[in-house]
Design an enzyme around this catalytic site. Structure first.
Site, PDB file in Angstrom:
ATOM      1  N   LYS A 115     -13.736   5.724  -4.578  1.00  0.00           N
ATOM      2  CA  LYS A 115     -13.966   4.898  -4.261  1.00  0.00           C
ATOM      3  C   LYS A 115     -15.657   4.328  -3.900  1.00  0.00           C
ATOM      4  CE  LYS A 115      -9.596   3.656  -2.274  1.00  0.00           C
ATOM      5  NZ  LYS A 115      -8.699   3.050  -0.852  1.00  0.00           N
ATOM      6  N   LYS A 197      -3.342   5.720 -11.940  1.00  0.00           N
ATOM      7  CA  LYS A 197      -2.114   5.536 -11.116  1.00  0.00           C
ATOM      8  C   LYS A 197      -2.256   4.071 -11.045  1.00  0.00           C
ATOM      9  CE  LYS A 197      -4.549   5.539  -6.774  1.00  0.00           C
ATOM     10  NZ  LYS A 197      -4.836   6.065  -5.579  1.00  0.00           N
ATOM     11  N   LYS A 200      -3.445  -0.729  -6.015  1.00  0.00           N
ATOM     12  CA  LYS A 200      -3.755  -2.057  -5.312  1.00  0.00           C
ATOM     13  C   LYS A 200      -5.120  -2.693  -5.799  1.00  0.00           C
ATOM     14  CE  LYS A 200      -2.553  -0.580  -1.158  1.00  0.00           C
ATOM     15  NZ  LYS A 200      -2.691  -0.663   0.141  1.00  0.00           N
TER      16      LYS A 200
HETATM   17  P1  TYM Z   1      -2.171   3.250   0.679  1.00  0.00           P
HETATM   18  O1  TYM Z   1      -2.219   1.949   1.445  1.00  0.00           O
HETATM   19  O2  TYM Z   1      -3.271   3.232  -0.470  1.00  0.00           O
HETATM   20  O3  TYM Z   1      -0.687   3.422  -0.009  1.00  0.00           O
HETATM   21  C1  TYM Z   1       0.187   3.506   0.784  1.00  0.00           C
HETATM   22  C2  TYM Z   1       1.290   4.574   0.112  1.00  0.00           C
HETATM   23  O4  TYM Z   1       1.712   4.312  -1.027  1.00  0.00           O
HETATM   24  C3  TYM Z   1       1.377   5.609  -1.973  1.00  0.00           C
HETATM   25  N1  TYM Z   1       0.855   5.280  -3.358  1.00  0.00           N
HETATM   26  C4  TYM Z   1       1.595   5.402  -4.422  1.00  0.00           C
HETATM   27  N2  TYM Z   1       2.945   6.220  -4.672  1.00  0.00           N
HETATM   28  C5  TYM Z   1       3.383   6.350  -5.780  1.00  0.00           C
HETATM   29  N3  TYM Z   1       2.527   5.859  -6.867  1.00  0.00           N
HETATM   30  C6  TYM Z   1       1.491   4.989  -6.812  1.00  0.00           C
HETATM   31  N4  TYM Z   1       0.815   4.536  -7.930  1.00  0.00           N
HETATM   32  C7  TYM Z   1       0.948   5.045  -5.666  1.00  0.00           C
HETATM   33  N5  TYM Z   1      -0.138   4.392  -4.936  1.00  0.00           N
HETATM   34  C8  TYM Z   1       0.009   4.424  -3.662  1.00  0.00           C
HETATM   35  C9  TYM Z   1       0.303   6.292  -1.152  1.00  0.00           C
HETATM   36  O5  TYM Z   1       0.156   7.584  -1.420  1.00  0.00           O
HETATM   37  C10 TYM Z   1       0.636   6.109   0.262  1.00  0.00           C
HETATM   38  O6  TYM Z   1       1.819   6.957   0.861  1.00  0.00           O
HETATM   39  N6  TYM Z   1      -4.663   6.516   3.418  1.00  0.00           N
HETATM   40  C11 TYM Z   1      -3.388   5.797   3.249  1.00  0.00           C
HETATM   41  C12 TYM Z   1      -2.800   5.191   4.454  1.00  0.00           C
HETATM   42  C13 TYM Z   1      -2.741   6.054   5.675  1.00  0.00           C
HETATM   43  C14 TYM Z   1      -1.803   7.111   5.956  1.00  0.00           C
HETATM   44  C15 TYM Z   1      -2.184   7.572   7.199  1.00  0.00           C
HETATM   45  C16 TYM Z   1      -0.770   7.567   5.095  1.00  0.00           C
HETATM   46  C17 TYM Z   1      -3.707   5.884   6.556  1.00  0.00           C
HETATM   47  N7  TYM Z   1      -3.137   6.869   7.637  1.00  0.00           N
HETATM   48  C18 TYM Z   1      -1.470   8.417   7.801  1.00  0.00           C
HETATM   49  C19 TYM Z   1       0.001   8.691   5.942  1.00  0.00           C
HETATM   50  C20 TYM Z   1      -0.431   9.102   6.910  1.00  0.00           C
HETATM   51  C21 TYM Z   1      -3.469   4.816   2.034  1.00  0.00           C
HETATM   52  O7  TYM Z   1      -4.573   4.238   1.772  1.00  0.00           O
HETATM   53  O8  TYM Z   1      -2.533   4.445   1.519  1.00  0.00           O
END
Ligand code: TYM
Length: 328
Positions: A115, A197, A200
């Site tokens: 990022k 992957k 978003k």
């Molecule tokens: P974020 O918002 O990017 O994504 C949310 C969840 O979706 C999963 N994910 C995927 N799973 C499968 N295939 C994909 N292509 C894919 N893209 C995203 C992510 O692994 C995530 O579980 N840092 C985290 C948010 C967060 C968080 C936390 C998660 C903040 N604090 C504490 C767990 C516990 C994030 O940016 O997720």
């Protein structure tokens, strides 16, 4: 009455549009686990500002994401749904944890490198300390299990390291959490490039099926999805594009992998894509109807009840941390 159940915590960022990878890799499991665990599902708006956001859009997306959690099947009667910034303990614990984190371990985080686009000089400090905020999210709730996709695994490992270090230096304070990464679907790939992957932040919207995409868009995106050379529909390491589409089919229909492969035996890519588009639309249609099932007042009630419950637990952990560190 206090719950005897173990806790799970997870969250998603209210940025961009949620896609089917977020659902299949994470939200689907949040829903599946909410009966067995005491669940906390957070909308991590403080994480969102680690990259520039339009303020008005951010606020709207924060509430939209709550609607998406609910539409996915997170039940506010069973799970606590809340906005991260409504529980100030998240930011406070982040400060304490940043004092036990090391530059070297944060520098190793691949998401920071991606990022920050490798430009250390210009990358925001928030982007660098992002995983510490994520660790605070998790540790405040004495969390047992964290359902996430594969891309968050490294952040969870850091969370465990910070918890263990703090416990060693200041005495037993945090539960050391385990990741829950599904064996299949933990990294759904872009429809345009199976090496990447689904994301978003991908500039190519054709790579992702968004949870709010209409039927025509879904059909078009799936028809345009890249495929591999060959003709059969089966799992084979040398054909990641077909494997990715087949994974989506398997998870959306609930058919086993073997059943899915059997189902498409003798059929070509065209028929496969048509059917995958159909099952995707069949899943998305009722999901999209549920997105608006709650009016604004009900939604805001769910979020404020969630924040109150979350705060009551977060405050206990932070109080203990402040006591152990001599702050209070
Ligand atoms: P974020 O918002 O990017 O994504 C949310 C969840 O979706 C999963 N994910 C995927 N799973 C499968 N295939 C994909 N292509 C894919 N893209 C995203 C992510 O692994 C995530 O579980 N840092 C985290 C948010 C967060 C968080 C936390 C998660 C903040 N604090 C504490 C767990 C516990 C994030 O940016 O997720």
């Amino acid at each position: 009455m206090t719950s005897q159940k173990e806790r799970i915590f997870s969250g998603a960022q209210p940025t961009g549009q949620l896609h089917i990878g977020n659902y299949l890799g994470a939200l689907k499991n949040w829903v599946a686990l909410q009966d067995e665990y005491e669940a906390f599902y957070c909308i991590v708006n403080l994480h969102a500002i680690t990259l520039p956001q339009d303020p008005k859009t951010l606020r709207e997306k924060t509430l939209d994401l709550a609607r998406i959690y609910l539409a996915a099947g997170v039940d506010p009667e069973k799970s606590t749904i809340f906005i991260q910034s409504d529980v100030p303990e998240h930011a406070e614990l982040t400060w304490v944890l940043s004092c036990v984190s090391r530059m070297g371990e944060l520098e190793r985080m691949t998401q920071f490198k991606d990022k920050g686009k490798g430009n250390r000089e210009r990358a925001g400090v928030g982007l660098f300390t992002y995983p510490v905020l994520m660790a605070a999210d998790i540790l405040l709730y004495q969390t047992e299990l964290v359902p996430i996709g594969k891309d968050q695994k490294q952040h969870l490992e850091l969370t465990r390291d910070l918890a263990e270090r703090f416990n060693r230096d200041f005495g037993e304070t945090f539960k050391v959490p385990e990741p829950f990464i599904p064996p299949v679907g933990a990294s759904i790939k872009s429809l345009q490039d199976p090496e990447k992957k689904m994301s978003k932040s991908d500039e190519n919207v054709n790579g992702s099926i968004f949870l709010l995409d209409g039927a025509d868009t879904v059909t078009k995106k799936i028809k345009r999805a890249v495929t591999d050379s060959g003709t059969t529909i089966e799992f084979d390491d040398s054909r990641p594009a077909i494997g990715n589409l087949l994974t989506m089919y398997h998870l959306l229909t609930g058919k086993t992998i073997d059943e899915s492969v059997e189902h498409f035996r003798g059929k070509g890519y065209g028929a496969f894509k048509t059917e995958l588009a159909e099952v995707t639309i069949e899943f998305l249609k009722p999901f999209q109807e549920r997105v608006n099932q709650y009016d604004d007042a009900t939604l805001s009630g769910i979020l404020s009840t969630g924040a109150k419950k979350a705060r009551s637990i977060a405050a206990q952990t932070l109080g203990d941390v402040y006591k152990k560190t001599g702050i209070r």
